[in-house]
Design a protein around this motif. Sequence first.
Motif, PDB file in Angstrom:
ATOM      1  N   SER A  77      17.865  11.539  41.569  1.00  0.00           N
ATOM      2  CA  SER A  77      18.751  11.132  40.483  1.00  0.00           C
ATOM      3  C   SER A  77      18.020  10.674  39.232  1.00  0.00           C
ATOM      4  O   SER A  77      18.510  10.878  38.120  1.00  0.00           O
ATOM      5  N   TYR A  78      16.829  10.046  39.395  1.00  0.00           N
ATOM      6  CA  TYR A  78      16.219   9.348  38.268  1.00  0.00           C
ATOM      7  C   TYR A  78      14.864   9.923  37.877  1.00  0.00           C
ATOM      8  O   TYR A  78      14.103  10.418  38.703  1.00  0.00           O
ATOM      9  N   ALA A  79      14.569   9.809  36.587  1.00  0.00           N
ATOM     10  CA  ALA A  79      13.254  10.099  36.023  1.00  0.00           C
ATOM     11  C   ALA A  79      12.874   8.940  35.107  1.00  0.00           C
ATOM     12  O   ALA A  79      13.721   8.132  34.716  1.00  0.00           O
ATOM     13  N   LEU A  80      11.596   8.855  34.760  1.00  0.00           N
ATOM     14  CA  LEU A  80      11.139   7.858  33.791  1.00  0.00           C
ATOM     15  C   LEU A  80      11.319   8.438  32.392  1.00  0.00           C
ATOM     16  O   LEU A  80      10.879   9.562  32.126  1.00  0.00           O
ATOM     17  N   LYS A  81      11.948   7.665  31.512  1.00  0.00           N
ATOM     18  CA  LYS A  81      12.265   8.139  30.162  1.00  0.00           C
ATOM     19  C   LYS A  81      11.514   7.320  29.123  1.00  0.00           C
ATOM     20  O   LYS A  81      11.536   6.089  29.134  1.00  0.00           O
ATOM     21  N   LEU A  82      10.855   8.017  28.183  1.00  0.00           N
ATOM     22  CA  LEU A  82      10.232   7.415  27.008  1.00  0.00           C
ATOM     23  C   LEU A  82      11.032   7.864  25.799  1.00  0.00           C
ATOM     24  O   LEU A  82      11.276   9.062  25.629  1.00  0.00           O
ATOM     25  N   ALA A  83      11.437   6.942  24.964  1.00  0.00           N
ATOM     26  CA  ALA A  83      12.260   7.268  23.795  1.00  0.00           C
ATOM     27  C   ALA A  83      11.620   6.709  22.535  1.00  0.00           C
ATOM     28  O   ALA A  83      11.230   5.544  22.493  1.00  0.00           O
ATOM     29  N   THR A  84      11.489   7.545  21.514  1.00  0.00           N
ATOM     30  CA  THR A  84      10.970   7.066  20.232  1.00  0.00           C
ATOM     31  C   THR A  84      12.085   6.409  19.425  1.00  0.00           C
ATOM     32  O   THR A  84      13.268   6.538  19.735  1.00  0.00           O
ATOM     33  N   ARG A  85      11.706   5.765  18.362  1.00  0.00           N
ATOM     34  CA  ARG A  85      12.667   5.323  17.366  1.00  0.00           C
ATOM     35  C   ARG A  85      13.050   6.524  16.486  1.00  0.00           C
ATOM     36  O   ARG A  85      12.303   7.504  16.418  1.00  0.00           O
ATOM     37  N   VAL A  93       4.976   4.904  24.134  1.00  0.00           N
ATOM     38  CA  VAL A  93       3.951   5.066  25.161  1.00  0.00           C
ATOM     39  C   VAL A  93       4.330   4.241  26.381  1.00  0.00           C
ATOM     40  O   VAL A  93       4.758   3.089  26.253  1.00  0.00           O
ATOM     41  N   SER A  94       4.160   4.812  27.563  1.00  0.00           N
ATOM     42  CA  SER A  94       4.304   4.066  28.813  1.00  0.00           C
ATOM     43  C   SER A  94       2.977   4.120  29.557  1.00  0.00           C
ATOM     44  O   SER A  94       2.313   5.158  29.569  1.00  0.00           O
ATOM     45  N   ILE A  95       2.625   3.012  30.202  1.00  0.00           N
ATOM     46  CA  ILE A  95       1.294   2.879  30.792  1.00  0.00           C
ATOM     47  C   ILE A  95       1.381   2.319  32.200  1.00  0.00           C
ATOM     48  O   ILE A  95       2.286   1.546  32.531  1.00  0.00           O
ATOM     49  N   LYS A  96       0.438   2.739  33.035  1.00  0.00           N
ATOM     50  CA  LYS A  96       0.244   2.162  34.364  1.00  0.00           C
ATOM     51  C   LYS A  96      -1.183   1.644  34.422  1.00  0.00           C
ATOM     52  O   LYS A  96      -2.125   2.390  34.135  1.00  0.00           O
ATOM     53  N   ARG A  97      -1.354   0.382  34.775  1.00  0.00           N
ATOM     54  CA  ARG A  97      -2.665  -0.288  34.706  1.00  0.00           C
ATOM     55  C   ARG A  97      -3.245  -0.439  36.104  1.00  0.00           C
ATOM     56  O   ARG A  97      -2.683  -1.135  36.958  1.00  0.00           O
ATOM     57  N   LEU A  98      -4.403   0.196  36.332  1.00  0.00           N
ATOM     58  CA  LEU A  98      -5.076   0.171  37.623  1.00  0.00           C
ATOM     59  C   LEU A  98      -6.560  -0.118  37.417  1.00  0.00           C
ATOM     60  O   LEU A  98      -7.047  -0.194  36.287  1.00  0.00           O
ATOM     61  N   THR A 272      11.155  14.285  13.415  1.00  0.00           N
ATOM     62  CA  THR A 272      12.289  14.120  12.500  1.00  0.00           C
ATOM     63  C   THR A 272      12.833  12.704  12.616  1.00  0.00           C
ATOM     64  O   THR A 272      12.408  11.921  13.470  1.00  0.00           O
ATOM     65  N   ASP A 273      13.791  12.387  11.765  1.00  0.00           N
ATOM     66  CA  ASP A 273      14.443  11.073  11.843  1.00  0.00           C
ATOM     67  C   ASP A 273      15.511  11.090  12.929  1.00  0.00           C
ATOM     68  O   ASP A 273      16.688  10.801  12.709  1.00  0.00           O
ATOM     69  N   LYS A 274      15.068  11.451  14.102  1.00  0.00           N
ATOM     70  CA  LYS A 274      15.918  11.554  15.287  1.00  0.00           C
ATOM     71  C   LYS A 274      15.072  11.138  16.484  1.00  0.00           C
ATOM     72  O   LYS A 274      13.884  11.449  16.544  1.00  0.00           O
ATOM     73  N   ARG A 275      15.669  10.459  17.438  1.00  0.00           N
ATOM     74  CA  ARG A 275      14.908  10.064  18.618  1.00  0.00           C
ATOM     75  C   ARG A 275      14.470  11.285  19.425  1.00  0.00           C
ATOM     76  O   ARG A 275      15.211  12.257  19.557  1.00  0.00           O
ATOM     77  N   SER A 276      13.249  11.223  19.947  1.00  0.00           N
ATOM     78  CA  SER A 276      12.763  12.224  20.895  1.00  0.00           C
ATOM     79  C   SER A 276      12.521  11.548  22.231  1.00  0.00           C
ATOM     80  O   SER A 276      12.112  10.381  22.300  1.00  0.00           O
ATOM     81  N   PHE A 277      12.755  12.300  23.303  1.00  0.00           N
ATOM     82  CA  PHE A 277      12.658  11.764  24.652  1.00  0.00           C
ATOM     83  C   PHE A 277      11.614  12.539  25.446  1.00  0.00           C
ATOM     84  O   PHE A 277      11.608  13.774  25.446  1.00  0.00           O
ATOM     85  N   GLY A 278      10.755  11.817  26.144  1.00  0.00           N
ATOM     86  CA  GLY A 278       9.863  12.403  27.128  1.00  0.00           C
ATOM     87  C   GLY A 278      10.271  11.911  28.502  1.00  0.00           C
ATOM     88  O   GLY A 278      10.613  10.740  28.674  1.00  0.00           O
ATOM     89  N   TYR A 279      10.248  12.811  29.491  1.00  0.00           N
ATOM     90  CA  TYR A 279      10.669  12.455  30.847  1.00  0.00           C
ATOM     91  C   TYR A 279       9.574  12.826  31.838  1.00  0.00           C
ATOM     92  O   TYR A 279       8.920  13.867  31.706  1.00  0.00           O
ATOM     93  N   LEU A 280       9.424  11.993  32.869  1.00  0.00           N
ATOM     94  CA  LEU A 280       8.468  12.232  33.946  1.00  0.00           C
ATOM     95  C   LEU A 280       9.184  12.032  35.273  1.00  0.00           C
ATOM     96  O   LEU A 280       9.917  11.052  35.444  1.00  0.00           O
ATOM     97  N   ASP A 281       8.978  12.953  36.207  1.00  0.00           N
ATOM     98  CA  ASP A 281       9.526  12.771  37.541  1.00  0.00           C
ATOM     99  C   ASP A 281       8.544  13.325  38.554  1.00  0.00           C
ATOM    100  O   ASP A 281       8.473  14.534  38.771  1.00  0.00           O
ATOM    101  N   GLY A 282       7.788  12.434  39.140  1.00  0.00           N
ATOM    102  CA  GLY A 282       6.756  12.832  40.073  1.00  0.00           C
ATOM    103  C   GLY A 282       5.405  12.772  39.409  1.00  0.00           C
ATOM    104  O   GLY A 282       5.044  13.665  38.640  1.00  0.00           O
ATOM    105  N   ILE A 283       4.630  11.715  39.669  1.00  0.00           N
ATOM    106  CA  ILE A 283       3.273  11.561  39.167  1.00  0.00           C
ATOM    107  C   ILE A 283       2.381  11.325  40.367  1.00  0.00           C
ATOM    108  O   ILE A 283       2.648  10.444  41.197  1.00  0.00           O
ATOM    109  N   CYS A 284       1.343  12.105  40.500  1.00  0.00           N
ATOM    110  CA  CYS A 284       0.412  11.977  41.626  1.00  0.00           C
ATOM    111  C   CYS A 284      -1.003  11.818  41.068  1.00  0.00           C
ATOM    112  O   CYS A 284      -1.471  12.676  40.316  1.00  0.00           O
TER     113      CYS A 284
END
Length: 289
Positions: A77-85, A93-98, A272-284
């Motif tokens: 059902s779900y993915a990770l979503k990044l949305a610009t202004r 930007v989304s980050i995972k710290r290891l 553009t002056d419109k939001r853009s979305f990046g999606y991730l589902d499954g990161i290995c």
Amino acid sequence: MAGALQRQDPKLGRFDPLPRILVHDDFDRGFCGWTQLVGNYEHSLDSMLPGYSQHTSPMLSTLGHWDAGSHGGVDGSYALKLATRPRAGAQNVSIKRLTFRRRGPIRLEAYFTFKPEASALRLSETDVRAFGFLFDLQVGDRAGAGGERVMPHVRFLNAEGGAHVQKWQFKRQRVPVNPIGTEGKTISHYHLAPEGWEDLAEGQQSLCYNEIPTKVNWHYLCFDFDLETMACTGFRCNDRFFDVSGFDSLRLPAMKNLWCMLNLAFFIETDTDKRSFGYLDGICLSEGV
């Protein structure tokens, strides 16, 4: 036997990991440690560099859209979503710290897609400027004064100035490092500034972008890197394997509190002056043994 069992697993079977799996993030289980990239500050949030102040937290999304409901993720059902202004050139930007426990080969695999906000009844295929990822790495503390902080950056430049570009790029040009505050403990640099991107050799690629602005198709990427030599050893997207012989990373002197850092980030940028979305589902993320 282990490889055969993995190929039968519906979650892991779509990856080709190295022998030890370090991270397997399926966002039906939640955020899995992914968070907002917050810029460094001291005493006041106003001391943060402007590039970081535009960032917001990632979201869990069903890829909802107005005409037919929700896409959902690759297999849930779900993915990770990044949305610009909604401002041309805006990034998120989304980050995972290891941290890492051994220096050797690592492999990042992910399923991704991107799209603009479907606010007009037109394809809008050039509204997203770029989607990409980066590592932020640093050697262990025994390296001493000669050690490095190494930051491989990769982006798919989809469009610029309203024109389709569709090519992969990398970045090795250093940007100014700024002191933050007055105590001499904190510095910052906005390494996703638009300057300094270089074309990957034969990096043109036309990705699947469906016929209306609410549809998406998922893409596969795989990036290989060696923590021993701090060099990229391979990159592919879908059916294309790219020449990385000319690839290099942004490099800085090691910083006194970032030893064995293994940070991973994904980013999205709008044209553009419109939001853009990046999606991730499954990161290995996996490593050799």
